[in-house]
Design an enzyme around this catalytic site. Structure first.
Site, PDB file in Angstrom:
ATOM      1  N   GLU A 156       4.733  46.145 102.336  1.00  0.00           N
ATOM      2  CA  GLU A 156       5.178  45.274 103.275  1.00  0.00           C
ATOM      3  C   GLU A 156       4.062  46.045 104.711  1.00  0.00           C
ATOM      4  OE1 GLU A 156       9.235  47.089 104.583  1.00  0.00           O
ATOM      5  OE2 GLU A 156       9.762  46.126 102.392  1.00  0.00           O
ATOM      6  N   GLU A 261      12.856  42.510  94.091  1.00  0.00           N
ATOM      7  CA  GLU A 261      14.021  43.065  93.756  1.00  0.00           C
ATOM      8  C   GLU A 261      15.008  41.983  94.715  1.00  0.00           C
ATOM      9  OE1 GLU A 261      12.881  45.193  97.962  1.00  0.00           O
ATOM     10  OE2 GLU A 261      10.467  46.018  96.810  1.00  0.00           O
TER      11      GLU A 261
END
Ligand code: G3I
Length: 373
Positions: A156, A261
């Site tokens: 991220e 995910e």
């Protein structure tokens, strides 16, 4: 009489065994296409949650630790490493012949403050922070060398507009912190696959930022193997066209593509910006929790269709997509029950709160390419 009873019992046993053996599983259905996995919590990898372990060992061939390898868990203080949860996680994976993933080495979240500060609470220098990053990566990756096969090295690092997030890594080290993290991980285990992992890469602006990042890393000879598209999705975002384009765009750069995910949020989204930013925290409101005691058939059907569409899209890119990992095993433990609103009842995965397969499970099996075709 006793003899015929024996034969009846033996026959039923054989039928039962054969039926159990013929039950399709996720990992078998997608054999030759991509690995299928799940993120695990401590109750699962310690053996305390046997119902979930039965699912994990039957259905999946790859695992990710949901939290056990995050910096705050594994390295809570400067000179303190806490390896017991991660050791248990890796041992579980080895016992069950999983392709073991490590998550995650360098992230702006779940990192203790001490990492960026000196004893007086002032920011450390670039040199000190690089040394701390090196020590962490070298120690953690080195410990599981040859056993953890792939690492989410940087997690991220991008904003929604594709620019680099102004994290403390970025502010103190500069933008080459990403390159350094990959080089340190490669040095610690040259055989491990190394990934950049992020959410909302299906959106064009952020995807462009990630494509530029991967292009730059590759041009500099940085050892990046793949991109993890987190895939915390809702019922209508992203479109399958966006997912399709995302796979194609990254594949053109010669990196593996993974959905790392996956879960599908069926609840109302509380604001306009779809994200997976863990810092978001919205106040509870009954209107935001419409299905506390069960999912209406119409929503169950829509979820089933959504999962079928997602897996048909992934399966169009067999081999380019190398892994699809669910963020959890069953609905009862999903982070989606507590984010972005605490205490909701969400239904994002393929197994329900009693660890039973939902209609979406069969839809995912049905969406697999037919073997040999
Ligand atoms: O371990 C403590 C426990 O001791 C304490 O009693 C309890 C009280 O709330 O908290 C426990 O820690 C929680 C931890 O999960 C383990 O359950 C943290 O508060 C909670 O913030 C943490 O949430 C995790 C979140 O990342 C932040 O690390 C979620 O489980 C996890 O699913 C989520 O995963 C992230 C990926 O790593 C990166 N991509 C987004 C994804 C979803 O946010």
């Amino acid at each position: 009489m006793r003899r015929s009873l024996f034969f009846v019992v033996a026959f039923l046993g054989i039928v039962f065994y054969a039926t159990a053996q013929n039950q399709p599983t996720l990992k078998d259905a997608y054999q030759g296409c991509f690995m299928v996995g799940a993120a695990l919590n401590p109750a699962q990898f310690s053996g305390r949650d046997q119902a979930e372990d039965a699912i994990i060992t039957a259905q999946f061939n790859t695992t990710t630790p949901e939290n056990a390898l995050k910096w705050e868990v594994v390295h809570p203080q400067l000179d303190v490493y806490n390896f017991s949860p991660a050791d248990q996680y890796v041992q579980f994976g080895q016992e069950h012949h999983m392709f073991i993933i490590g998550h995650t080495l360098v992230w702006h979240s779940q990192v203790p403050k001490w990492v960026f500060e000196d004893a007086n609470g002032n920011p450390v220098s670039r040199k000190v922070l690089l040394a701390r990053m090196h020590d962490h990566i070298n120690t953690v990756v080195g410990r599981y060398k040859g056993r953890v096969k792939g690492w989410d090295v940087v997690n991220e690092a991008l904003n929604e507009d594709g620019s680099l997030r102004q994290s403390r890594w970025m502010k103190i080290i500069g933008e080459d912190y990403i390159e350094k993290a990959f080089r340190f991980a490669h040095e610690a285990d040259p055989e491990a696959q190394l990934y950049y992992n992020d959410y909302s890469l299906e959106n064009e602006a952020k995807r462009k930022g990630a494509l530029d990042l991967v292009r730059k890393l590759k041009a500099k000879g940085v050892p990046i193997t793949g991109v993890g598209v987190q895939e915390h999705v809702s019922m209508d975002w992203p479109t399958t066209d966006q997912i399709d384009a995302t796979i194609t765009d990254f594949a053109k750069l010669g990196v593996k593509v993974m959905f790392t995910e996956l879960d599908v949020d069926v609840l109302p989204w509380p604001n306009s910006q779809q994200t997976a930013d863990v810092s978001l925290n919205v106040a509870a409101d009954p209107k935001l929790n419409p299905y506390p005691s069960g999912l209406p058939d119409s929503v169950q059907d829509a979820l089933t269709k959504r999962y079928a569409d997602l897996f048909r899209t992934y399966a169009k890119h067999c081999g380019t997509v190398t892994r699809v990992t669910f963020w959890g095993v069953s609905d009862k433990d999903s982070w989606k029950n507590d984010w972005p609103v605490r205490g909701r009842t969400n239904y994002p995965l393929l197994f329900d709160r009693n660890s039973q397969p939902k209609p979406a499970f069969n839809a995912v099996i049905q969406a697999a390419p037919k073997q040999g075709s």
